[in-house]
Design an enzyme around this catalytic site. Sequence first.
Site, PDB file in Angstrom:
ATOM      1  N   LYS A 298     -55.002 -40.380 -12.464  1.00  0.00           N
ATOM      2  CA  LYS A 298     -55.755 -39.788 -13.574  1.00  0.00           C
ATOM      3  C   LYS A 298     -55.021 -40.018 -14.885  1.00  0.00           C
ATOM      4  CE  LYS A 298     -57.558 -35.862 -10.918  1.00  0.00           C
ATOM      5  NZ  LYS A 298     -57.553 -34.391 -10.819  1.00  0.00           N
TER       6      LYS A 298
ATOM      7  N   LYS B 254     -63.247 -21.363  -5.383  1.00  0.00           N
ATOM      8  CA  LYS B 254     -62.704 -22.509  -4.653  1.00  0.00           C
ATOM      9  C   LYS B 254     -61.192 -22.628  -4.880  1.00  0.00           C
ATOM     10  CE  LYS B 254     -63.685 -27.449  -4.210  1.00  0.00           C
ATOM     11  NZ  LYS B 254     -64.541 -28.513  -4.726  1.00  0.00           N
ATOM     12  N   ASP B 255     -60.753 -22.508  -6.141  1.00  0.00           N
ATOM     13  CA  ASP B 255     -59.321 -22.624  -6.430  1.00  0.00           C
ATOM     14  C   ASP B 255     -58.518 -21.459  -5.860  1.00  0.00           C
ATOM     15  OD1 ASP B 255     -59.652 -25.079  -7.638  1.00  0.00           O
ATOM     16  OD2 ASP B 255     -59.614 -24.298  -9.680  1.00  0.00           O
TER      17      ASP B 255
ATOM     18  N   ARG C 258     -56.491 -42.605 -45.226  1.00  0.00           N
ATOM     19  CA  ARG C 258     -57.769 -42.217 -44.624  1.00  0.00           C
ATOM     20  C   ARG C 258     -57.594 -41.536 -43.278  1.00  0.00           C
ATOM     21  NH1 ARG C 258     -60.315 -47.692 -43.677  1.00  0.00           N
ATOM     22  NH2 ARG C 258     -58.132 -48.074 -43.258  1.00  0.00           N
TER      23      ARG C 258
ATOM     24  N   HIS D  41     -52.992 -32.055  -9.299  1.00  0.00           N
ATOM     25  CA  HIS D  41     -53.134 -31.869 -10.744  1.00  0.00           C
ATOM     26  C   HIS D  41     -53.904 -30.590 -11.028  1.00  0.00           C
ATOM     27  CE1 HIS D  41     -55.563 -32.385 -14.482  1.00  0.00           C
ATOM     28  NE2 HIS D  41     -54.350 -32.588 -14.950  1.00  0.00           N
TER      29      HIS D  41
ATOM     30  N   ARG E  34     -57.559 -24.313 -13.659  1.00  0.00           N
ATOM     31  CA  ARG E  34     -58.343 -25.291 -12.905  1.00  0.00           C
ATOM     32  C   ARG E  34     -57.339 -26.100 -12.090  1.00  0.00           C
ATOM     33  NH1 ARG E  34     -63.691 -26.009 -14.587  1.00  0.00           N
ATOM     34  NH2 ARG E  34     -64.194 -25.037 -16.580  1.00  0.00           N
TER      35      ARG E  34
ATOM     36  N   GLN F  35     -64.312 -43.924 -13.540  1.00  0.00           N
ATOM     37  CA  GLN F  35     -65.071 -42.767 -14.000  1.00  0.00           C
ATOM     38  C   GLN F  35     -64.326 -42.123 -15.167  1.00  0.00           C
ATOM     39  OE1 GLN F  35     -66.804 -40.791 -10.312  1.00  0.00           O
ATOM     40  NE2 GLN F  35     -65.929 -39.041 -11.366  1.00  0.00           N
TER      41      GLN F  35
ATOM     42  N   ASN G 200     -64.431 -38.378 -17.013  1.00  0.00           N
ATOM     43  CA  ASN G 200     -64.964 -37.025 -16.872  1.00  0.00           C
ATOM     44  C   ASN G 200     -64.540 -36.163 -18.054  1.00  0.00           C
ATOM     45  OD1 ASN G 200     -65.804 -37.759 -14.234  1.00  0.00           O
ATOM     46  ND2 ASN G 200     -63.791 -37.226 -13.446  1.00  0.00           N
TER      47      ASN G 200
END
Length: 188
Positions: free
Chosen positions: A72, A167-168, A23, A119, A59, A46, A48
């Site tokens: 993370k 921003k990056d 299965r 990261h 990113r 959290q 995300n």
Amino acid sequence: MIFHETTLAGAHLIELEKRGDDRGFFARFYCQREFEAAGVIASFVQVNTSFTARRGTLRGLHYQLPPAAEAKVVRCIQGALYDVIADLRPQSPTYGQWFGAELSAENRLTMYVPQGFAHGFVTLTDDAETLYMVSAFYSPEHERGIRYDDPWLGIEWPVELKELSEKDQRWPRFDPDSTDATKLRDLS
């Protein structure tokens, strides 16, 4: 779960330990006891998700300073990405080194990113989606980043970088003599 050490102190690639039949299979993505047994942070506050429409989108590289430093656990649940971590802890034996691995919906690998690491990732496919758990709440005043092309790290991205957020693009190069580097010292 099977924890594989990477070349960076405290960082792991995590492989699912599948139990299956005709299965399909069952596997744990997270188990507090198994994370504790591996000697890594096991408490997360959290979960995300991020969706990226186009291949070649970068990113990162992001991190947070203490007291909001975060570990993370990153997994790609659709498409594929090249996930990169960089050790920014001055007392670490792997300080200033980076590690990258392909995470995909197909290979189901997960990256464990310790506190004090930057990261980021570049998408290898269109329509890539990640799911990640973090051990600290987002704190804008503690948020930091490093330029994706910082020569101090020398990251070798596997595809042409076609899209980055404003921003990056504005993150500075990492200064090993900065106050920020000093604040990361105790995370080794």
